[in-house]
Scaffold this active site. Sequence first.
Site, PDB file in Angstrom:
ATOM      1  N   LYS A 192      78.839  87.199  -8.498  1.00  0.00           N
ATOM      2  CA  LYS A 192      78.532  87.005  -9.908  1.00  0.00           C
ATOM      3  C   LYS A 192      78.961  88.242 -10.694  1.00  0.00           C
ATOM      4  O   LYS A 192      78.963  89.356 -10.173  1.00  0.00           O
ATOM      5  CB  LYS A 192      77.031  86.758 -10.057  1.00  0.00           C
ATOM      6  CG  LYS A 192      76.566  86.370 -11.448  1.00  0.00           C
ATOM      7  CD  LYS A 192      75.081  86.042 -11.434  1.00  0.00           C
ATOM      8  CE  LYS A 192      74.568  85.662 -12.810  1.00  0.00           C
ATOM      9  NZ  LYS A 192      73.140  85.253 -12.767  1.00  0.00           N
ATOM     10  N   SER A 227      72.350  81.124 -15.045  1.00  0.00           N
ATOM     11  CA  SER A 227      73.476  81.934 -15.469  1.00  0.00           C
ATOM     12  C   SER A 227      74.542  82.104 -14.383  1.00  0.00           C
ATOM     13  O   SER A 227      75.620  82.635 -14.654  1.00  0.00           O
ATOM     14  CB  SER A 227      72.990  83.322 -15.916  1.00  0.00           C
ATOM     15  OG  SER A 227      72.378  84.026 -14.855  1.00  0.00           O
ATOM     16  N   SER A 284      68.322  81.160 -12.659  1.00  0.00           N
ATOM     17  CA  SER A 284      69.769  81.361 -12.749  1.00  0.00           C
ATOM     18  C   SER A 284      70.534  81.121 -11.464  1.00  0.00           C
ATOM     19  O   SER A 284      71.760  81.063 -11.486  1.00  0.00           O
ATOM     20  CB  SER A 284      70.080  82.770 -13.257  1.00  0.00           C
ATOM     21  OG  SER A 284      69.685  82.901 -14.596  1.00  0.00           O
TER      22      SER A 284
END
Length: 551
Positions: free
Chosen positions: A137, A213, A237
Amino acid sequence: MGSTNPSTWESISLQKRASLSASIPPEWRIPSHLLPPPSQTDVTIFPKTSGWFTPEELAITSSSAASLLSDLASGKLTSVAVTTAFCKRAAAAHQLTNCLSEIFFDRALATAAKLDDHLARTGKTVGSLHGLPVSLKDNFNLIGVDSTVGFTSHVGDPAKEDALLVEMLRDRLGAVFYVKTNVPTAMMIAETVNNLTGRTVNPKNRRLTSGGSSGGESALIAFGGSVLGVGTDIGGSLRIPAACTGLFTIRPSFGRFPTGCCRSGMPGQEAVHSVNGPLATSLDDLEYYCKSVVDAEPWTTDPKCMPIPWRQPDLPQTASGKTATKLKVGIIWHDNVVLPTPPVTRALQIAKEKLLAAGHEVIDWTKIIGDAHKVGAILLMRMFVADGGKAVAWELERTGEPLRPEMAPFANAEELGSYAMWKLHLERSAFQKRYLDLMRTAGVDVLLGPTMPFAAVENGTFRHVGYTGVFNVLDYSSISFPTGVVVDKDIDRPLKASDGYTPLSSTCAAIHNEYNPEAIHGMPVSLQLTAKRLEEEKAIAMCRIVMHAMA
């Protein structure tokens, strides 16, 4: 670019997008005659049907992490070959879903070559992830690479130190890093969209969100451009993106995995901790990653990690105590704020029937919790905006970037003083004690409920993170997993007042008014399984039991 650059946010965004596109080698740009038309929603079929990938590339990128690691350790496959295949498929994934934030293929291939040389010279692997490409990420710092977390203000400000997890995965375990994946602004939107690189879409249906996210990760893995990725979770997320794309993930309790030296969208916010965890296509790969990280003793480098080794889970036994495990499962039919949409409720009903048939005990957790989940969700948001939205506003103001409409609560928030923040911490602690008492009194082993109110949702329409966020406040170990149930537009029809449906809130009404089974037909339905704090091993073991019952 950074804070001293006079460029506007628009020009920074244009330059960043152009740079990202240019980082894809010409030979890995999809030929125009092979590009799926915009009207094609499912692009996961592209690698197998386009003829653009070789049989070897397809075999590699369709394998499990466990299978690849076995072949890498034996020398059957080289890390260069495996990394090359995933680089190419990641490049395709980005061109079709906009899932990447950073691309560094040359760096990855150089790392892979060194690992191949090490194995050839010593006959030994570097670690349990030797030679395996692992996607990251965007917020995981990697020296020399941007970590923008969706802000234009962070472009051109590459990391000067590695995240502690990055250092461990690479140096102790032998992972290869090749891409970082897209996130929403400040990582604080449940869909992956920002003003810098735009929106990431779901490869299984590009009209649908890949979640947020960690939505860049979920899109990349669902497309096959990664077999194992790492995301973060502060309100759902990890679990929301996994559910949107039918993947496995675990939100661990704080202190099990290293979190140091990462970039945050709200640096210094620790009222509710951000944690990191894997996304994968199987529970076995998920467990392998978790055990590998803990076995590397992260507490020796991260002072916030607890010295807890990977443990054999202590599961409840049947009365005979000989062979079978009998679970007491609390089912969250709804959180008293939003009723799940029909496919999620159907998956829960199937789970209940199958668990009972397998000899497990099931209780109605919704009746027990009362308003607890509503209280938890409100606490979460109050902690998110306790600074009055100043951290987010500071980054936006540096380039004149506007606040996205999805983040309106940050614009309207009022900053708390120290005394008010201390009182908020007391409320959080009281809530944690209240919930633990409910769990203890009821004697439940695990909770089973929705990951989100829907199986999937159209881009720009995500609402309600309460189902995941409450467990961030509690810091419980929580897994999102695909159930094998898929949305059926003919079965999962909208709820009507004539059928007895009454909205539990205005958000509930909005979600059900927007529910469109035609748009999500065929999408996988995931559920969330939650154990208590620091019970990662037990959560995985119990998830395996629930999945076996539902099979």
